[in-house]
Design an enzyme around this catalytic site. Sequence first.
Site, PDB file in Angstrom:
ATOM      1  N   ASP A 121     -31.741 -91.107 -64.722  1.00  0.00           N
ATOM      2  CA  ASP A 121     -32.964 -91.555 -64.059  1.00  0.00           C
ATOM      3  C   ASP A 121     -34.177 -90.778 -64.588  1.00  0.00           C
ATOM      4  OD1 ASP A 121     -34.081 -93.187 -61.679  1.00  0.00           O
ATOM      5  OD2 ASP A 121     -34.702 -91.167 -61.162  1.00  0.00           O
ATOM      6  N   TYR A 123     -44.122 -89.577 -60.269  1.00  0.00           N
ATOM      7  CA  TYR A 123     -44.602 -90.949 -60.464  1.00  0.00           C
ATOM      8  C   TYR A 123     -46.122 -90.996 -60.512  1.00  0.00           C
ATOM      9  CZ  TYR A 123     -39.837 -92.386 -59.262  1.00  0.00           C
ATOM     10  OH  TYR A 123     -38.486 -92.559 -59.249  1.00  0.00           O
ATOM     11  N   HIS A 146     -27.099 -97.898 -59.706  1.00  0.00           N
ATOM     12  CA  HIS A 146     -27.984 -96.952 -60.394  1.00  0.00           C
ATOM     13  C   HIS A 146     -27.423 -95.536 -60.428  1.00  0.00           C
ATOM     14  CE1 HIS A 146     -31.812 -95.223 -61.697  1.00  0.00           C
ATOM     15  NE2 HIS A 146     -31.718 -94.346 -60.711  1.00  0.00           N
TER      16      HIS A 146
END
Length: 358
Positions: A160, A269, A334
């Site tokens: 990730d 982010y 994921h």
Amino acid sequence: MGVVTAVKVFLGFAVVYTIASFWSVVIVLPILLKGFMSSPIRFFQRRRREIKPACLNDPSLGTHTYVRLQGLRMHCVVNGKEGKPLMLFVHGFPEGWYSWRHQLREFGQDYRCVAIDMRGYGETDKPPNVSDYTMDKLTGDIKQLIPALGYESCVLVSHDWGGVIAWAFAEKYPDMVDKLITMNAPHRKAFADIMNHNKKQLFMSWYIFFFQLPWFPEFLISHNDYDILQKSFRGADGKVIGSMTPEDLEAYTYCFSQPNTLTSAINYYRASMRTSIWQQAQPREGKREGSGKITVPVLTIWGDADKALHKDLPELARKYNTDYTLKYIHGCSHWTQQERPDVVNEMMKEFLKRKKLE
């Protein structure tokens, strides 16, 4: 900053915040309203967890230590004898060093395994500003850490967000990476390609835009005692995925309930989006590009049931690598290395035995 650049930056932020506000209304508000209507008392509950779950102190996973980097104290868990080749593990969101527990046990016999809490996570320091989480800072941590551990290079294993960092690190510092292993982590150029041409990925990435808002994302994740955080590790049937246990789930909840951790993690982010807007606004001659293809041997392991990343992403990354191996795990979500650790470990072993292509 020139006038044209300033206007482009302003328009870039205007677009991002407009999209973020849209998703807040379409997805986030219904979630919050449902939670409030079902249990108004629990809605605002956030239990402060003072006692660390026992699994985070499991001695079979390794020894806890701290490494002093420039302006940062980094928490590491080390398993394996000194002198063995270094295998460095870099986690994703919303995880921590503990997401590599199965690999720490598996590879500790042949490698000096080191799983880190990245900056802002777990027991590593948490710098306060969004600008403390740019890619230059994140790759810089890895660049400092490897020699601080007594090595010149490593096998770099990532998932990730850790994979995003690892791709960038391998491109920038190829001499410090013997082999690179990524799991459900998009190469930044492949991700840019698909975001520009694939509306499905744009919708799948709604949370990236939502995370640009101040305060609200932290409230969403932490409301109802971190209910959304816990649900992210559960399947449609409500059960925790793969080999995970309720104690594993509590371990992550404990880590993210600690002061400033959630904001620090979301700042990855925010910093990435701000950097992207700034770079896009620069005149063409002022834009920075990477050095080109990644030349170290790369293994990408991809769970094809990922709900956040498009299934085409790992294949799109091939053109940015000179020595690229891609392995899919059918039906895996994921959370690759935690859901199918046995399959992942075998794929890693096979790749690590292979010699570099000439």
